[in-house]
Each structure stands twice: as C-alpha cells, then as structure tokens.
Design a protein around this motif. Structure first.
Motif, PDB file in Angstrom:
ATOM      1  N   MET A 114      18.925  20.165  66.345  1.00 55.14           N
ATOM      2  CA  MET A 114      17.941  19.262  66.943  1.00 55.14           C
ATOM      3  C   MET A 114      18.615  17.942  67.296  1.00 55.14           C
ATOM      4  O   MET A 114      19.439  17.430  66.543  1.00 55.14           O
ATOM      5  N   ALA A 115      18.242  17.420  68.440  1.00 61.81           N
ATOM      6  CA  ALA A 115      18.766  16.120  68.844  1.00 61.81           C
ATOM      7  C   ALA A 115      18.062  15.031  68.068  1.00 61.81           C
ATOM      8  O   ALA A 115      16.876  15.147  67.764  1.00 61.81           O
ATOM      9  N   GLN A 116      18.783  13.968  67.770  1.00 57.43           N
ATOM     10  CA  GLN A 116      18.117  12.809  67.185  1.00 57.43           C
ATOM     11  C   GLN A 116      17.515  11.971  68.305  1.00 57.43           C
ATOM     12  O   GLN A 116      17.947  12.023  69.439  1.00 57.43           O
ATOM     13  N   GLU A 117      16.506  11.183  67.927  1.00 56.12           N
ATOM     14  CA  GLU A 117      15.740  10.481  68.960  1.00 56.12           C
ATOM     15  C   GLU A 117      16.438   9.231  69.507  1.00 56.12           C
ATOM     16  O   GLU A 117      16.156   8.785  70.595  1.00 56.12           O
ATOM     17  N   GLY A 118      17.357   8.680  68.755  1.00 54.51           N
ATOM     18  CA  GLY A 118      17.974   7.424  69.192  1.00 54.51           C
ATOM     19  C   GLY A 118      19.099   7.617  70.186  1.00 54.51           C
ATOM     20  O   GLY A 118      19.315   8.718  70.688  1.00 54.51           O
ATOM     21  N   TYR A 132      19.037  10.228  72.932  1.00 54.87           N
ATOM     22  CA  TYR A 132      17.587  10.048  73.026  1.00 54.87           C
ATOM     23  C   TYR A 132      16.812  11.373  73.018  1.00 54.87           C
ATOM     24  O   TYR A 132      16.013  11.648  73.910  1.00 54.87           O
ATOM     25  N   GLY A 133      17.095  12.177  72.034  1.00 55.27           N
ATOM     26  CA  GLY A 133      16.292  13.392  71.880  1.00 55.27           C
ATOM     27  C   GLY A 133      16.698  14.558  72.748  1.00 55.27           C
ATOM     28  O   GLY A 133      16.058  15.602  72.708  1.00 55.27           O
ATOM     29  N   ALA A 134      17.742  14.408  73.532  1.00 53.17           N
ATOM     30  CA  ALA A 134      18.145  15.502  74.425  1.00 53.17           C
ATOM     31  C   ALA A 134      19.507  16.052  74.013  1.00 53.17           C
ATOM     32  O   ALA A 134      20.308  15.368  73.401  1.00 53.17           O
ATOM     33  N   LEU A 135      19.717  17.308  74.383  1.00 51.63           N
ATOM     34  CA  LEU A 135      21.019  17.947  74.182  1.00 51.63           C
ATOM     35  C   LEU A 135      21.281  18.848  75.379  1.00 51.63           C
ATOM     36  O   LEU A 135      20.432  18.987  76.261  1.00 51.63           O
ATOM     37  N   CYS A 136      22.458  19.466  75.390  1.00 53.97           N
ATOM     38  CA  CYS A 136      22.721  20.508  76.392  1.00 53.97           C
ATOM     39  C   CYS A 136      22.953  21.814  75.658  1.00 53.97           C
ATOM     40  O   CYS A 136      22.958  21.870  74.434  1.00 53.97           O
ATOM     41  N   ARG A 186      23.461  22.514  71.599  1.00 52.05           N
ATOM     42  CA  ARG A 186      22.262  23.112  71.014  1.00 52.05           C
ATOM     43  C   ARG A 186      22.536  24.522  70.494  1.00 52.05           C
ATOM     44  O   ARG A 186      22.052  24.907  69.441  1.00 52.05           O
ATOM     45  N   PRO A 212      26.079  17.039  80.532  1.00 45.48           N
ATOM     46  CA  PRO A 212      24.711  17.368  80.963  1.00 45.48           C
ATOM     47  C   PRO A 212      23.662  16.344  80.553  1.00 45.48           C
ATOM     48  O   PRO A 212      22.710  16.112  81.309  1.00 45.48           O
ATOM     49  N   ALA A 252      21.402  14.582  83.296  1.00 46.36           N
ATOM     50  CA  ALA A 252      19.934  14.591  83.341  1.00 46.36           C
ATOM     51  C   ALA A 252      19.392  13.172  83.426  1.00 46.36           C
ATOM     52  O   ALA A 252      18.388  12.920  84.101  1.00 46.36           O
TER      53      ALA A 252
END
Lengths: 216, 705, 512
Positions: free
Chosen positions: B39-43, B47-51, B55, B186, B190
């Motif tokens: 899981m990506a961290q939010e900070g 900011y909550g995203a990964l590729c 992942r 990525p 994005a």
C-alpha cells in the motif's frame, strides 16, 4: 490563514477556510460514517452516510462535499440522521457482501442495523463471480458498493488511464472495464491505485486472494 | 487494522519502494514471511499512489535465485564453491591487495550501486579511496544521467532536480523531453498528466509517441539525435524576438556572448530541416515556455544517452536560464533519476572525480580533508569512469580487478560481446549482489547481499528527499547487508594495504556511517540524521537541525564559483553511426512499464507474466518495407550483433526507428548498441545505433503479408 | 461551446449508420469528442437507445393506465409477443396519458408509438397489423382551451426588449415551471451576475414525468414561443449560445423544435446568438438540470453536487441558465404583454388526465380551485387526484375541492402543483396500482449514483408490491421514505416516496 468559527454539535471549533465539514467535524471528535469519500481521488457525495444537519439548510448535506462557512452550525447526530444512516447501511449490507469491510461491521453494530428487515436482496450484486483476469489483482464485485473511488483513481483523480468504466443504473449500476474487456486489454497499467482506495475489499491483490483461499 | 483485508497481516512494515527514483513510500503487508499486499503511504513523494512495479513487483525478494552463501572460485577455470564469510572476504581482499601491489591501486575498479543505500555508497567510495587508494569508483549513473550531471554541475553547480515533485501542480507549462515518464516514472507521469488535465500546458519533445505525447498540448516529434538544434533554435528565437528574461540573464547569468555565437545558425528554418519539426511548432513551444509564469522541464535518458548527451542537457539548461525558469516554484530543470538511490550514489561520491558532497578530487584542500577524516593519504591521480574502465581491460595500464556491487555489466554496458571479452580478460572479479545475474558466471568471488527489505539505511529520491528504509525480513541464508560486507572488506583491505586506519571501518550500523558522512558534508546533510528522518520529511540541502531542507534551489544564487549560471555553447554533432544501406534503421533502447533495467528484479516477479518476452516497436511503414508482421518474430541486426524479438508494429515508433527494451538479458539490446561515448560525460550512445530488421522466417512473413 | 463536438450527436450519427453501436463506433466518437473511451462507453451504456437491439413491444406504464386495465393489456401483449417471437415489456411515460393506453414498438434504436391502443389491437399485433393510432405527434387538439400559451403568438417579442426582462420576470412573479417553482427572476439574475465571457442558456425540454405533457405540447405546437423566450433570456443574462434539450423519445418534438429554430434563424431573429437543438438521452433523470448538463457534455446523466449551481458553474463549467420549456414561453409572454397584465392573469398550463371526459392540456389562471379545474376537464365521481406527477402527492377529493392551484397554497399542505399534472382517479380505481406504477418508475429511472436512491427506490417498489399482496409495512415504508427524501442527492430520489406516503397518510381506507 484566518481561521473561521464553526459550531459542531454545540462545540465551537476554529476551522481552516476551504475545509470540508467532514474534516472539521472529525477533528472535533464527531464519529461520522463515510464510505465513498476519498481525499486523494476526490470522490464524494455518493454514499450519503456522512449527511449532517446544517442550520438554515432545508435538508441534510453531505459533510464530505460541503465547505465550512464562518458561523456555520453543524449537527452530526440526531434521531433522524441515525435512522437515515441505519437505513442506508442496512440496504448496503443487504445487497452487498460486506464480509471484509471492518468499518461497515462496526457501523452496523453502532447503528443497530438489521438488514434483514428489508427482506431479500433485490439486486444481483451478491451473485457476481470473482474476476481473475490478470497477474496482479482480483475483482470481487459482490463486495462492491459503487463508491466509485476506483473509477476516480483510474481516471480523473490519480492515474488518468480510464481503464475502468461504469455501467447500468439503479441498484444494478456497477463498475466494469471499458467495453467489459479483460483488464489486460483495457488499457489498465496495473498501478493498483484502485486496489489502494477500495474500501470494501472488492479489489484485492492476487497474492492476498490466494492466501485467503489457502486459509479456507 | 482499518482496512478491508482478506488476510490479516502478521505485521506491516513501512519502507521505500526499491524500483525507480520517485522513491514512493510503501507499507508492506506480511503474512508467513511473504509480502502479500503493498500500500502506498498518503504523504509525499507519492501521495497515495504507486505503479505496477512497486505494487506488484516485489516477488524477487522471495525468488529461488537469491544468493544465500558466499562463493569462491579458487582458480580460473574452477567451480564457484561455497565458503564462509571469513574465507570469502579474506580471499577477495587478499587478491585485491595483491593486484594493487603488482599493478598499482589504479588497476582496481570499484562499481558502486544506485540500488544500495547512501551509507553503502559512501562505504564503497571510501573502500576505493581510503583502503585501496584509488579514485577508480563509479556507479550506473555513468550510463544514465552522467550527461545531466556534467551540464548541470558546470552551469549551475548542482546536478539534482532544481525543483520538487510536489510542485508539479504549480507549473503553467511542463516540458517533457526524452522521458517516457508514464512508464519509467509512472507516479510522476500520472501527476504530470493530471496537471495537464488541470490546465497546465504540456509540451512533449520525443521521437516516440510515448504516453505523455498522447495527452500533450504540443508534441514535437523530432528526429532522434537532433535535440540541441531544437532547443538551441527555441532559445535563439526567443532572444531574437525579445521574449527571453533579460533581467534574469543580466543579473544571474554569464557567458551569453559565447553562447549566442554558438546558436547563430540555429534559425527556426534550420531547426526544421535538421529536426523534422515544423518551425511553427518550435516557435509555439518556445513562446509558451518563455511566457509561462512557471515552466518546468523534465527529462531522462532520451536526452542523456547520446554522443552529444551533455550538449542536449546543456541546451535545456541554456533555455531555462535565458527565460528565467529557475529559482521559483513550479519551474526548474528536473532530471528524472532512474534508480531508487541514484541521486544518493552521486551525493555520496561514488564517482571518480568527486568525493561525497560533490567535492572535487582535483582540489588538494579537499583531498587533505578526507585524508584526515579517514587517516588515509589520498591519491592525486584522477579516477576513470566505469565505461572507460571496461574499455581499458586487457590494455596496458588498464584495469585488472573489478569489485561490482549490484551491477550487471553484461546486460547494462553497450556492445555486449565486447564486454564479455573484457570480463574474460579480467584477473579478478567480485560480484556482490542479491540475485544471480548475467555477470555471475565470470565472478571469482560472489558475496550474497541483503536486499532493501532486509536492512537499515537511507535512499535519496529524485527530488533530493532522504528516506529511511528498515528491515522487513531477515536476509536469506548467509546474505548480509552491503554496508556490513563493505565495512568488513574495508577493514581487511586496510590491514593488507596499510592505506587507512582499520579503526575507521568500525561501525555500529548505518546510522553511524551516516553520521560520519554528514559531519563531512554539513552544507548538504548537516541537519539530517536517522532519528530525525524517522519523524520528518527531509531533503537536501539541509544544513542545520532546524532546517526542513530546501525545495526550490537557486532562488537567490547558483552554486557556481561566481554564483551566476553559466551559459555554454551546446554544439550539435550527428550520432556516431548513421543509418545506411545495410543498416537503414535507427535503434533506440529504453525501458517499458513492466520491467526494470536488466530485468534481474522485475523478471523474477509477477511482472514477467504481464510482459513475458522481448518486443520491439516497429513503425508500420518500416514493417511493410521490411516484411515484418505484427506479433511475429523478427531479427534486429547491427554491426555488432543480432537479437531475436517479437515485432510490435505501432506508430509509437517513428518511421525509420526501432525501439528495443533493455530488460531481456537473453536477447539483450546491448548486443546491438555501440560503445561510442559522449566525450564529456562518457555516457554510451544507447539511443542511436544503425540496425536492420529481418523477419525470422522470411517465407512465413511473405505469406502473412 | 467546448472545442470538441458533443458526444451524444456523434453516437446518434453512428447509430443511424448501423442501427446499433460497436465498440469501434464508440471509440471513434470518443476520440472526436475528446473523451476517454471508457467515459464514452459508460455514457453509451447509460442511455437506452444505444443498447436497443431487435424488436420489442412495450406497453407504456403510467399511473392512469395502471389503475385501469394495465394487467390485462400487458398479459395480452406478452401472449402476442410469444406468438410472434419478439420480446415484450413495459416502458415509462411517453406523455400520452391523455390519449392512452400507449404502446411502443421498438426496432433497434427506432421506435413507433401508438395511442390509443386496445386489447383487440394488441391481440392483432402478432398478425403484423397496426395496434392502434400512430401517435408520433401529440394531437394539437389536446389543448382543450385557448390562451396565451396555447394560441399562436403571432408576432414574437423583440430581442431588444431583453434589457428589462429580469426585472419584469421578477415583478411578474414567474417561477420555474419544471416543477421546482424557484423564482425565475432570481435565477436569471444569478446567471446575469456571473462574470464570464462564455455563458449558456439551456432549454430543459426533457419532460419525462408520468402525468405531464404540457411541455411536449408546447414543443410540438408552439416551439417559436419557447425559442423566443430562450433568446430573450440569453440576451438578458449575457449568453451567446442556446441549447434546446429535447427529450430523446420525442422525435416529433425534436423535429418541430429544430424546424422552428431553422426558421427563426433564417429570419434573423436570433441575431448573433448561436442556437442548436439537442436530442436528449431519453431518461427521466435527464430532466434534473445538472444531470441534463452532464448528458450534453457526453456523460452519464447523473446529478451534480450543489453547490456550485449551474448559474455559477454549469455547462462546461460556465455560468448557465437551465430553464424549463414552459417557463421560457412565459418569459416571452411577459415581454410581449408586460409584467403587469401578465401578473393579473398569471396563466399556467395543466396536464389533466385520468378519469375526466376531456383529458388534455389546459391553460388556467394560477389559483384556479381544484374543483373548477376538474370540472373544466369533465371529471366526475372523483375520489383522488395525483397532483404534480410521479413526483407528486395524492389529494383526497372532494375534501380538497377548493384548493387553489397556485404556487404556495398546496405547499402549506405539503403538496405542490409541480409542473402542473393532475391525474384524476374516480372511486372505482385502485390507487395502490397507481402507486405501484409510480414506484416502479423511480426504481427504473434512478441513475445509480447515490446510495439511498439507487438502493432505496427498488425496495420502495418492493414494499408497495408486498402491500398490494396484503403485507403492509407502513413503518418500513415511512423510514425508507424519510431516507429517500432526506438522503438522496437530487430531486428524483427525494420525491420518490411522496406519492406513496400521501396514500398511506391520507387514505386510511386503502392503507390496510
């Protein structure tokens, strides 16, 4: 920044202008259930669980989609709100497989929900089979509430890919892929940001699904 | 656990993704000693995203090819045999010491790793400089951003991203060139796409129809290898029409006259004839870029991996300086770094010409300072680059022994046959890695290393953010963290060479190594320590304990001797090998979304299921001309070798260009590439080689078409 | 207008060519419209005509017919369909309550509508004969009175008079006649006050609610008046472009509106205003003003969160006046006749259907007592009136005989004239059957966005079915009604429980 006064459940709090009522109320300690809203993707206003009463407004407003105003008087708990949230929770739990949603479980308890009083499910949601069409994650749409966080994560909110799509209306409305294609042909880049934001366990990493299967 | 999990984890560990330079922060969910969810961290930075790689691509950690015991080949031609750590390290250091005695310390070469931590990179260069007594140390940035480093350092005095990831939404114009960002970085890709959706004007300069080109407001599809002309013409046009930032140039730049002289012939019309991009589009790009409140430039290997890579980047630097697109939020020059810690490897001085903190080895004062720190006299002889080192093997005065940490030259260096021949000639090779790789069979000593998920340390991401990693698992078998191996090797080699004080190799852990390095480069890292990193987001430069680090560089001065940005001529020269009758097409190489560099990691994970085999992009017109059918096997042939791949007929590749990914060791694109180098940065010209295409089965191909 | 062509017309063009849509058609249309294919596809999935395949016979389900011989007709239809090997089903209101029963013969994306049909006609369907009178166009004669709106206006108002429009509309007391009854002057002023170089006027001609057909009549028989009102409004608010959104199923209305537009444009009436006729998506939800804008933009017609209101950020994010067909016609009349004489008369169109001898469109002065309206239409033995439409309430009769049909008096009772539908039921009718039609309608038309409505409307319908089978659960019904009314995102879900609730509250004798 000049903070603005807001009253939440009788308590005066100072909020940042532009903050959502949800944010401010949660900071003030109000326990508002919310399913669809997600800061990052921008999803809001679908589930209506976070409806709160705002003085001067004719009907409850979604806290996640309402910006605080100076002097706003917000009430997050009332018999009417409780009844409303209970009904929505019951209908969701009746129609959907909520077994992995721990938050849902605690709300169902908190609101003394009895999904069975509405009779049998009317939609075909619970009958949906898991879709395992790629090497990375599984889509178990029997667990999907249509919160649409995944759609926003895939499209406008984060990834800008639009592999996921939406279909149907009323209770049969559902998340799917563009043209119902397998994910592998949908333009999906498997970033998994949909899995990240899924609040129900409908989207689950393949490794996790396999582990769960082993355990059963 | 407030998440809708199907499986409850035994534990969740917070760390940093090991793939690219974005440095995404992740939470790893562990059950039965395996990762089952990331899981990506939010900070920041992600900011909550990964590729897909971060992942779903960490399966290599549990792959049977993990190295689990030290191995020794006691004599050439013998087998690699298991050994104890003591045996292996003694054997390795004694051989290094012996070769140093016989041929001098400059016969040794140390290859550090942009996948290893800051602390480990620091130790590798210390091993070279303090224990062996040579500046012969380098890392894979030689193959990726050395051109950026060269141009940025000499012009601006700092070779990192001048601005940050979190500023992407602040840009009015975003110029992306030579970067397939949506596949190679990525998460940043994005973010750029989202910025464009939110109104930023996106200019993409790329021969390939890369993902960003599809959403760009303006796509300049230039001919490969013509970049300096394009950017030179943009700058010239802006000066000519008075659209540049005269005040910024007057106050903050120097070298204008010599630069102006160098672009005299770069009219828009000339640029159109060289680059193939219509003059009107070049003009539009120039006007948009110059007029923007904040215009940010992002680039990667498409700019650097040319025989004029330094000039490519220099042309971007000149453009930014002339338009004042530096030193303000949302603007800047932003090289997208490839490896997770390639920024850190450079910062740590894993380079032949600089100590940690980019302190030049050419300076006697600097050498003396490090000599005092390490208790080891510092050599005056400059080091050579990794590419030069490999070229020198077997030649008089060349390299005799190589210590590789996390590097696989067989797949990563150009002209593979040439590299194989060189490795065979080598007297002694140490391979220190987490997985078997293509270079492994040539090793005399194999040292099994712990992965990112099995040790402490720090990585520095592409926007200068220093981030802590922590162990998720125990290392497999006998594998040990690189820092431990290097400290042991350093202590032993010091005793043998008498070069440095063995006591300076005693470390209680990575935090102690970090403390040593930050004391010596206080202006960059003085305020950063492991304890603070556990609590705060920090990036360099961070000179004090109270500093949060600097996001926007160059707000009041450049880090040059004069404090001014140096404009420099960026003359174009054509690529070394032009396509002709026998080899009519241009080969460009690079990465795809699902794989990582030599494929050592990604092909040992679920990612290989999504992208199992080598595919080369062939333009439909070329496919027709050379009877290549989509999805059919094709031979790609250069003067140096040939590979087999599956043809992907697509207009992503422009006519006349074949694009091949670099991830497939068994059909390595580097069998085809040419060992010509940029004279300044010594980067190989991976983005340009002459090739031809042949259908594998001409009869079948004819029948298909 | 946005720089890209609009998606729905692109899809319609592809539909004309092929009679159904292939993924490639949708991809092409998406590319032209500048939308991701996934969004274009979800749009195409949303509107019924893009999925229509083959022949289907559809009986029009509306409350009036439901209270009569709906079941009998439907089973006859199904029998005939089995015999003919085609599919049979129902479809919701076609604005033909005044001439029903109505039947739709669907062949792919094309539909023929017959009204009235009878049992005999339906039985003969299997033989290939026509089941009744073709009713593409609503008979002009359904306008049972003359009046300002129902007579030809003759001369149209001069656009130069638009300067005083907002003040005139305000003093005339006009309200939004799509049913919300929001003061029109305020809405105009809100759009006018926005600073933007691009503003839009959108004519809401998506009348789809059972029991309402006055907008259809206006679009088919007096569209010039509506266009004139729209042009005046555009001038008044500073908009340069008018989009007339016509309900997707109303092909005749679409043609008439477009013909009027072309004629007015040719005559130079619109001056420099850009005008276009837009074929709507064909669902009730398209009439919700923000959902309507979504559908013009090529999206699923899902209501937006408010604020921002369309006046601030409407079509393509620009300030937009979305106004109902009849409302705009009134604006033209206010301009023609002056605010004072308008206010004195205050005409309002009523769609009267059900147990009356002369069902149709009536122009009556606001405030006409209910009894007088019903008498005008020839009602007798009236027991209940479903006022407003599906999103309306049942009133007892004669208890409410003197209720003035104006904006405010019904509201004091918790009712509303809405768009002006009066569905009349005499004492022989089964009101629960009518309620079943109403709840089935909402359970079919909910867009699927917000949870209370998408999940609640089917369950409300289910509760009505159970009630009719003798299992009355008034408490559940009330709670669900509250949830829908208070919890739903838009007016569709909010209004869905009104009819049922009024039935259980006001008709103890049927609330078993």
């Amino acid at each position: 920044m000049n903070l603005i006064p807001v009253v939440v459940n009788g308590l005066l709090v100072w909020a940042e202008p532009g903050a959502t009522v949800l944010n401010v109320a949660q900071k003030a300690g109000a326990g508002i259930p919310t399913l669809c809203h997600h800061e990052r993707t921008g999803t809001k206003g679908h589930c209506r669980l976070c409806l709160v009463e705002i003085a001067g407004r004719p009907r409850p407003e979604p806290a996640c989609a309402t910006t605080v105003e100076s002097g706003m008087v917000v009430n997050t708990e009332s018999e009417e709100l409780t009844d409303l949230r209970r009904t929505v929770l019951e209908l969701v739990a009746l129609e959907t497989n909520v077994e992995h949603d721990v938050k849902m479980a605690s709300w169902l308890e908190e609101y003394r929900a009895d999904p069975g009083r509405w009779g049998d499910p009317l939609s075909g949601r619970r009958e949906r089979e898991p879709i395992r069409d790629n090497a990375f994650f599984v889509r178990e749409y029997d667990k999907c509430y249509n919160c649409r966080r995944c759609l926003d994560a895939c499209g406008e909110g984060i990834q800008g890919v639009w592999a996921l799509s939406f279909t149907g209306r009323v209770a049969e409305a559902a998340v799917t892929t563009v043209f119902d294609l397998p994910l592998t042909e949908s333009g999906c880049v498997f970033c998994g940001n949909c899995v990240q934001v899924c609040p129900t366990g409908a989207l689950v990493p393949l490794e996790e699904a396999l582990l769960a299967e082993e355990a059963r | 656990m407030n998440r809708p999990l199907h499986v409850q984890p035994d534990r969740v560990v917070s760390t940093v993704c090991p793939y690219c330079g974005v440095g995404c922060r992740v939470d790893l969910y562990i059950k039965n000693e395996k990762i089952y969810r990331v899981m990506a961290q939010e900070g920041p930075p992600n900011y909550g995203a990964l590729c897909v790689k971060g992942r779903f691509g960490l399966g290599f950690l549990h792959h049977p090819d993990r190295l689990t015991a030290p191995l020794i080949r006691r004599e050439k031609g013998g087998e690699l045999e298991p050994a104890t750590w003591d045996e292996a390290l003694s054997f390795a250091t004694e051989r290094l010491a012996q070769i140093a005695r016989e041929h001098g310390p400059d016969a040794l070469y140390f290859v550090s790793s942009a996948k290893a931590s800051n602390e480990e990179n620091y130790l590798m260069q210390k091993l070279a400089r303090a224990a062996a007594g040579t500046h012969n140390v380098d890392h894979c940035a030689r193959l990726c951003h050395s051109s950026s480093t060269a141009a940025l350092s000499r012009s601006l005095g700092s070779a990192a991203m001048s601005n940050t990831i979190e500023e992407i939404p602040l840009s009015d114009v975003i110029l992306v060139t030579g970067s397939n960002t949506v596949e190679t970085h990525p998460v940043i890709g994005a973010m750029i796409k989202k910025a464009a959706r939110n109104g930023a004007y996106l200019i993409v300069v790329d021969p390939r129809r890369v993902g960003l080109a599809e959403v760009a407001d303006l796509w300049l599809r230039l001919r490969p290898g013509t970049d300096p002309v394009l950017f030179g013409a943009m700058a010239r046009y802006l000066i000519e029409t008075g659209r540049h930032d005269r005040r910024f140039v007057n106050r903050r730049a120097e070298g204008f006259d010599a630069w102006w002289e160098s672009v005299k012939e770069y009219t828009l019309e000339h640029a159109e004839s060289v680059t193939g991009v219509p003059a009107a589009k070049i003009r539009e790009a120039a006007e948009r870029y110059a007029a923007a409140g904040a215009a940010a430039t992002y680039w990667a290997m498409g700019m650097t991996q040319h025989n004029h890579g330094t000039e490519n980047v220099q042309a971007l630097v000149n453009l930014a300086v002339l338009t004042g697109q530096l030193g303000k939020p949302g603007a800047g020059l932003n090289p997208l770094r490839g490896q997770n810690n390639v920024q850190g490897a450079g910062d740590m001085g894993a380079l032949p010409n600089v100590y940690p903190g980019y302190q030049p080895t050419a300076s006697a004062e600097v050498r003396q300072r490090w000599a005092d720190t390490w208790g080891a006299p510092q050599p005056e002889t400059p080091g050579v680059t990794m590419t030069q080192a490999f070229e020198s093997i077997g030649r008089p005065g060349g390299i005799h022994a190589v210590y590789l940490m996390g590097e696989d030259p067989i797949t990563s260096e150009p002209y593979q046959e040439h590299v194989r021949a060189a490795l065979e000639k080598l007297d002694f090779l140490i391979v220190q890695d987490i997985l078997k790789n293509e270079t492994f069979p040539y090793a005399d000593v194999v040292l099994p290393a712990a992965s990112f998920a099995e040790k402490h340390g720090t990585f520095t991401n592409t926007d200068r953010r220093v981030q802590l990693i922590q162990p998720v698992f125990d290392p497999p078998g006998e594998a040990r963290p690189d820092w431990w191996i290097l400290a042991e090797a350093g202590r032993r080699l010091s005793l043998l060479t008498g070069q440095s004080n063995p006591d300076t190799w005693e470390y209680s852990g990575p935090d102690a190594i970090w403390d040593e390095l930050r004391r010596n480069i206080p202006e960059m890292f003085g305020g950063i320590d492991h304890a603070r990193l556990a609590r705060e987001d920090l990036r360099w430069p961070c000179p004090s304990k109270t500093s949060p680090g600097v996001s926007v560089l160059f707000t009041d001065r450049f880090y040059t001797d004069t404090g001014r940005a140096k404009l420099m001529p960026a003359p174009w020269r054509p690529p070394a090998e032009q396509p002709g009758d026998d080899y009519p097409l241009v080969l460009s190489t690079g990465r795809v979304l699902y794989h990582w560099h030599g494929g050592v990691l990604s092909r040992r994970s679920a990612l290989s299921k999504a992208y199992p085999e080598m595919k080369v992009e062939v333009n439909p017109a070329d496919a027709e001309r050379y009877h290549i059918a989509d999805g059919k096997p094709v031979m790609v042939i250069s003067r140096r070798g040939s590979i087999q791949a599956t043809a992907w007929v697509t207009d992503r590749a422009p006519e006349g260009v074949v694009f091949a990914p670099i991830h497939f060791a068994e059909q390595s694109a580097n069998r085809l590439t040419k060992n010509t180098y940029d004279p300044t940065s010594k980067i190989p010209e991976y983005k340009f080689a002459a090739v031809r295409l042949e259908p594998l089965d001409p009869a079948e191909a004819a029948a298909e078409i | 207008m946005d720089q890209h062509p609009l998606l729905l017309p692109l899809l319609d063009k592809a539909l004309e060519r092929r009679k159904h849509l292939e993924p490639a058609d949708i991809e092409d249309a998406a590319r032209s419209a500048g939308l991701p294919a996934a969004l274009a596809w979800e749009t195409a999935n949303f509107y019924p005509r893009y999925q229509a395949r083959g022949v289907r016979w559809l009986l029009v389900d509306e409350p009036v017919l439901r209270s009569r011989n709906f079941d009998e007709l439907l089973s006859a239809l199904k029998e005939a369909a089995v015999a003919a090997g085609v599919a049979a089903g129902t479809v919701y209101s076609y604005g033909l309550e005044a001439v029903g029963p109505a039947l739709v013969v669907e062949d792919g994306p094309e539909r023929r509508v017959y009204a009235p049909v009878d049992l005999e006609g339906i039985r003969k369907l299997a033989d290939g004969s026509e089941p009744g009178t073709l009713a593409e166009l609503m008979p002009r004669g359904l306008a049972r009175t003359g009046g300002w709106l129902l007579d030809s206006p003759g001369k149209l108002p001069d656009l130069s008079g638009a300067g005083g429009l907002i003040a005139d509309v305000d003093s005339a007391g006009l309200r939004g006649l799509g049913g919300a009854l929001f003061p029109s002057g305020r809405k105009l002023a809100a759009v006018q006050a926005q600073e933007s170089d691009v503003k839009y006027v959108v004519v809401n001609g998506d009348e789809s609610e059972p029991g309402n057909f006055k907008d259809r009549w206006l679009m088919e028989h007096n569209p010039r008046l509506v266009w004139a009102g729209a042009a005046l409004a555009a001038r008044a608010v500073g908009a340069k472009e008018i989009i007339f959104y016509v309900r997707g199923e109303y092909t005749a209305a679409l043609a008439r509106v477009e013909a009027a537009r072309a004629e007015l444009e040719a005559s130079g009436y619109f001056e420099d205003l850009h005008t276009r006729t837009f074929r709507g998506g064909g669902l009730y939800i398209c009439g919700e003003e923000s959902a309507l804008l979504e559908s013009i933009e090529g999206r699923r017609a899902e209501p937006r969160l408010k604020p921002p209101y369309p006046a601030e950020a409407g079509l393509f994010g620009r300030p937009t006046l979305v106004s109902n067909v009849e409302t705009l016609a009134h604006m033209a009349l206010i301009s023609l006749r002056g605010a004072d004489s308008y206010r004195e008369y205050s005409p309002k169109l009523f769609s009267i259907s059900g147990d009356v001898r002369r069902p149709g469109v009536y122009e009556l002065p606001l405030g006409t007592p209910l009894q007088e309206a019903l008498e005008t239409a020839g009602a007798s033995d009236t027991r209940a009136v479903l006022m407003g439409g599906a999103a309306g309430t049942f009133l007892r009769f004669p208890e409410n005989a003197s209720l003035p049909l104006d904006y405010d008096a019904p509201r004091a009772l918790g009712d509303s004239i809405g768009p002006g539908a009066l569905m009349v039921f005499d004492s022989s009718r089964d009101l629960w059957a009518a309620a079943e039609s109403v709840t089935a309608f909402f359970a079919h038309e909910s867009c699927g966005r917000c949870f209370p409505c998408s999940l609640g409307t089917p369950h409300l319908h289910q509760l009505v079915l159970r009630w009719r089978q003798g299992e009355a659960q008034p408490e559940l019904m009330r709670q669900l009604g509250e949830t829908l009314e208070k919890g739903s995102l838009c007016g569709l879900g909010q209004a869905a429980p009104w009819a049922v609730r009024s039935l259980i509250d006001r008709f103890e004798e049927v609330a078993r």
